[in-house]
Design an enzyme around this catalytic site. Structure first.
Site, short mmCIF file in Angstrom:
data_model
loop_
_atom_site.label_atom_id
_atom_site.label_comp_id
_atom_site.label_asym_id
_atom_site.label_seq_id
_atom_site.Cartn_x
_atom_site.Cartn_y
_atom_site.Cartn_z
N HIS A 134 0.87 -1.18 0.00
CA HIS A 134 0.00 0.00 0.00
C HIS A 134 0.91 1.23 0.00
CE1 HIS A 134 -2.79 2.94 1.85
NE2 HIS A 134 -3.77 2.14 1.49
N ASP A 211 2.96 -4.64 8.01
CA ASP A 211 1.76 -3.82 7.87
C ASP A 211 0.56 -4.77 7.96
OD1 ASP A 211 -0.43 -2.43 7.02
OD2 ASP A 211 0.44 -1.75 5.12
N GLN A 214 -4.64 -5.13 6.76
CA GLN A 214 -5.65 -6.01 6.15
C GLN A 214 -5.62 -7.41 6.74
OE1 GLN A 214 -7.97 -4.98 4.24
NE2 GLN A 214 -7.15 -2.98 3.67
N LYS A 237 -10.57 -0.64 10.39
CA LYS A 237 -10.74 -1.79 9.49
C LYS A 237 -11.10 -3.05 10.28
CE LYS A 237 -7.35 0.02 6.22
NZ LYS A 237 -8.12 0.53 5.07
N CYS A 375 -4.79 2.61 -3.63
CA CYS A 375 -3.55 3.10 -3.00
C CYS A 375 -2.42 2.09 -3.17
CB CYS A 375 -3.75 3.42 -1.52
SG CYS A 375 -4.86 4.77 -1.24
C1 PLP Z 1 -2.42 -2.77 3.50
C2 PLP Z 1 -2.75 -1.42 4.03
N1 PLP Z 1 -1.82 -0.73 4.69
C3 PLP Z 1 -2.05 0.48 5.20
C4 PLP Z 1 -3.26 1.09 5.05
C5 PLP Z 1 -3.49 2.45 5.62
O1 PLP Z 1 -4.45 2.40 6.61
P1 PLP Z 1 -5.00 3.77 7.24
O2 PLP Z 1 -5.48 4.59 6.09
O3 PLP Z 1 -6.10 3.32 8.13
O4 PLP Z 1 -3.86 4.38 7.97
C6 PLP Z 1 -4.27 0.43 4.35
C7 PLP Z 1 -5.58 1.07 4.12
O5 PLP Z 1 -6.29 0.73 3.21
C8 PLP Z 1 -4.00 -0.86 3.84
O6 PLP Z 1 -4.94 -1.54 3.18
#
Ligand code: PLP
Length: 417
Positions: A134, A211, A214, A237, A375
């Site tokens: 992401h 990270d 998900q 999430k 993203c």
């Molecule tokens: C894999 C992953 N990492 C990081 C993020 C960023 O999350 P946040 O926008 O809640 O900080 C997302 C959000 O869609 C994501 O899917």
């Protein structure tokens, strides 16, 4: 199709139709149709338990924390710190000091890049990520590398959307200072072999940030079993509120890192000559935190514990299996992301139709999916497409909803025939 995440043993009956009653928004009609909410990777809906906990906090307990001696402040402090303990148990972290509250996964990764990254990455060093990250797990490292004249190295993925472990092992070199990898891809649904990746990195003394944005909604996560050095996730999430997230970090690493943001709360004493920092975890929590957010997240994790994470994973496993068959069977559909291990996400393109049009027509049917690059533009580039339509699942989704999605996609085809 047996291409999905290994299914855990469910410990009891999971009645999805009963569970749906816990989520008030799910009974809301959209465009005159029953809402079919399949945009859970962007954010999940909230159960009454979470909404109620936040309301009760503001109705009964609201006060600023840590600094007050009065009754409400003590209660709010206790509730906030109880939330931290709940996160510690949920991740199986060794110590509550290892749980830092942040705004979300994005802030957690930025925190590590700014602190650990700035102190350990120098000119000519390398930061190793993967091609399925992401943007939140690319841009902070890219900026760090630019600032330090270091190099961002990218582990390639295969055509199914799986990390190439052989390439990963080769890219781990003497200049690698940190690995940052997603547990589950938001664009492809791939579940990465992070245990193995961590082993490989640790064999050459490189720490690993995972990270987990998900992963946490779909899988049981045990940071001690994984032996990851940092683990990031977002509350919103995982059925909690927006504005709250978590950075887990091994205590020894966190102790060695400089603070991120500075100001109140993160200090133990301040004079004009010198500031002494607070102990963990407060050293990394400058300013008034999102108290209600932490309390809401606590309620969300309790809610998940009540259902049993294995039962959630087993239900979602069957659902994704069913959805993969149903959507792949539609002529003209190409699935993007067909990894052996997947969770939560079904990304696809439809011949001759822009994903944006798929999303718009599905919306008229009350079906919420996300369309775009999610993203994760480098993932789109890897597959030679500008965008996908993405259906992403949560514990409250049903096979009936998958059938509605499949009918909706067929309707899109008719419109564009
Ligand atoms: C894999 C992953 N990492 C990081 C993020 C960023 O999350 P946040 O926008 O809640 O900080 C997302 C959000 O869609 C994501 O899917």
């Amino acid at each position: 199709m047996t291409t999905l995440l290994q299914k855990p043993q469910a410990t009891r009956e999971f009645d999805v139709y009963r569970v749906r009653h816990d989520f008030p928004i799910l009974s809301r009609p959209i465009n005159g149709k029953k809402l079919v909410y399949l945009d859970n990777a962007a954010t999940s809906q909230k159960p009454e338990a979470v909404i109620g906990a936040i309301s009760r906090y503001y109705e009964q307990q609201n006060a600023n924390i840590h600094r007050g001696v009065h009754y409400l402040s003590a209660q709010a402090t206790d509730a906030h710190e109880a939330a931290r303990q709940a996160v510690q148990r949920f991740l199986n972290a060794a110590d509550v000091r290892e749980i830092i509250f942040v705004r979300g996964a994005t802030e957690a990764i930025n925190l590590v890049a700014h602190t650990y990254g700035r102190t350990h990455v120098g000119e000519g060093d390398e930061v190793l990520i993967t091609a399925m990250e992401h943007h939140s797990n690319i841009v902070p490292w890219q900026i760090l590398c630019e600032e330090k004249r270091a190099h961002l190295k990218v582990t390639p993925i295969n055509d199914r959307g799986e990390v190439r472990l052989d390439a990963f092992a080769k890219l781990l070199g003497p200049r690698t200072k940190i690995v940052a990898v997603t547990h589950v891809s938001n664009a492809l649904g791939t579940v990465n072999p992070i245990r193995r990746m961590i082993e490989l990195a640790h064999a050459v003394n490189v720490p690993v940030l995972v990270d987990g944005a998900q992963a946490v909604p779909h899988l049981s996560v045990d940071v001690r079993a994984l032996d990851c050095d940092f683990y990031a996730f977002s509350g919103h999430k995982v059925y909690g509120p927006t504005g709250i997230g978590v950075l887990y970090g091994k205590a020894a690493l966190l102790e060695s890192m400089p603070p991120y943001q500075t100001g109140g709360e993160m200090i133990s004493s301040v004079t004009f000559e010198k500031t002494m920092y607070n102990k963990l975890p407060f050293k990394f929590e400058a300013g008034t935190p999102d108290i209600a957010g932490a309390i809401g997240l606590h309620a969300a994790l309790e809610y998940l514990n009540g259902l049993g994470m294995n039962n959630v994973t087993a239900h979602e496993h069957d659902l994704l299996d069913y959805a993969t068959e149903a959507v792949a069977a539609i002529r003209g559909v190409r699935l993007i992301g067909t990894a052996n291990q997947r969770a939560g996400v079904l990304s696809f393109v439809l011949e001759g139709v822009h994903p944006h049009d798929i999303g718009t027509i599905l919306d008229q049917e009350g079906i919420a999916v996300r369309t775009g690059h999610h993203c994760a533009q480098p993932v789109m580039d890897r597959f030679g497409i500008p965008a996908t339509a993405r259906a992403s699942f949560a514990l409250y989704n049903t096979k009936d909803e998958v059938d509605t999605l499949a009918r909706g996609i067929r309707k899109v085809k008719e419109v564009f025939a």
